[in-house]
Design an enzyme around this catalytic site. Structure first.
Site, short mmCIF file in Angstrom:
data_model
loop_
_atom_site.label_atom_id
_atom_site.label_comp_id
_atom_site.label_asym_id
_atom_site.label_seq_id
_atom_site.Cartn_x
_atom_site.Cartn_y
_atom_site.Cartn_z
CG HIS A 78 -54.95 8.11 139.31
ND1 HIS A 78 -55.04 6.78 138.94
CD2 HIS A 78 -53.64 8.44 139.19
CE1 HIS A 78 -53.84 6.32 138.63
NE2 HIS A 78 -52.97 7.32 138.77
CD GLU A 88 -58.58 6.16 138.90
OE1 GLU A 88 -58.73 7.21 138.25
OE2 GLU A 88 -57.48 5.61 139.07
CB CYS A 108 -52.34 7.51 135.28
SG CYS A 108 -50.72 7.91 135.95
N1 GLN Z 1 -45.82 5.39 136.38
C1 GLN Z 1 -46.80 4.51 135.79
C2 GLN Z 1 -46.39 4.04 134.41
O1 GLN Z 1 -45.51 4.58 133.83
C3 GLN Z 1 -48.15 5.20 135.69
C4 GLN Z 1 -48.63 5.53 137.06
C5 GLN Z 1 -50.12 5.46 137.24
O2 GLN Z 1 -50.87 4.94 136.42
N2 GLN Z 1 -50.53 5.98 138.35
O3 GLN Z 1 -46.95 3.13 133.92
#
Ligand code: GLN
Length: 198
Positions: A172, A174, A79
């Site tokens: 995610h 994890e 992410c």
């Molecule tokens: N929206 C976050 C970002 O742009 C990422 C979200 C996440 O890691 N769950 O950094």
């Protein structure tokens, strides 16, 4: 035993550490450049990419992580971690590390559907679908020629990718009890010499 670093500046680093330890790896919470020495791999967790980027620069970690990834250390970004590894990012107020040849759009699902779950077909992990948990996830818009797409949403959007030693997911892994993606990442470390040991 594999020694895996988890960048521990902000975000979901504890959950990655739990997943790695459950698979028998030793975990190093990385907050300083010297902690990169001797690692077999590194995870950049989800969180807020703007915050993690700022802290990486503040602690002098951005260049060493970029160099280490370019030298071939297995690095997984989830992410926000994937956003930070990318070459092109829309609406990030700093330069990402730029090692993964993808273009991403942050928070691209919008506030209406900013979190969702999807069963993902990931052939590299076997036939059982993988539980994909998406939280304010980015969208991968462009994928360079060296990037292999490991999983897509039903609409075709890539959500897991690999480019040699680099692994990235917009979801995610994890946050589930399914450890197959972490196990796959540990497998990428076979045959790679630990960082700083030649
Ligand atoms: N929206 C976050 C970002 O742009 C990422 C979200 C996440 O890691 N769950 O950094």
């Amino acid at each position: 035993m594999k020694r895996v670093g988890v960048l521990a500046l902000q975000g979901a680093f504890v959950e990655h550490a739990i997943s790695l330890r459950a698979l028998g790896a030793e975990v190093v919470e990385v907050r300083q450049p010297r902690q990169l020495a001797g690692l077999d791999g590194l995870i950049i967790p989800g969180g807020e990419s703007t915050t993690i980027a700022r802290l990486m620069e503040l602690y002098g970690l951005a260049s060493p992580i970029r160099d280490t990834a370019a030298r071939g250390l297995p690095v997984m970004g989830t992410c926000a971690g994937l956003i930070l590894l990318a070459r092109r990012v829309s609406t990030l107020d700093r330069k990402p590390l730029g090692v993964l040849d993808i273009g991403v759009v942050r928070n691209a699902y919008g506030s209406q559907v900013d979190s969702f779950e999807a069963e993902l077909d990931v052939p590299a992990l076997g036939i059982e679908p993988f539980p994909g948990i998406f939280i304010r996830a980015p969208v991968i818009g462009e994928v360079g020629p060296a990037v292999e797409v490991m999983a897509r949403l039903e609409n075709g959007a890539p959500v897991a990718i690999q480019q040699g030693n680099l692994l990235g997911t917009t979801f995610h892994p994890e946050l589930t009890a399914d450890r197959r993606l972490h196990a796959y990442f540990l497998g990428m470390m076979d045959g790679h010499s630990p960082e700083g040991n030649g």
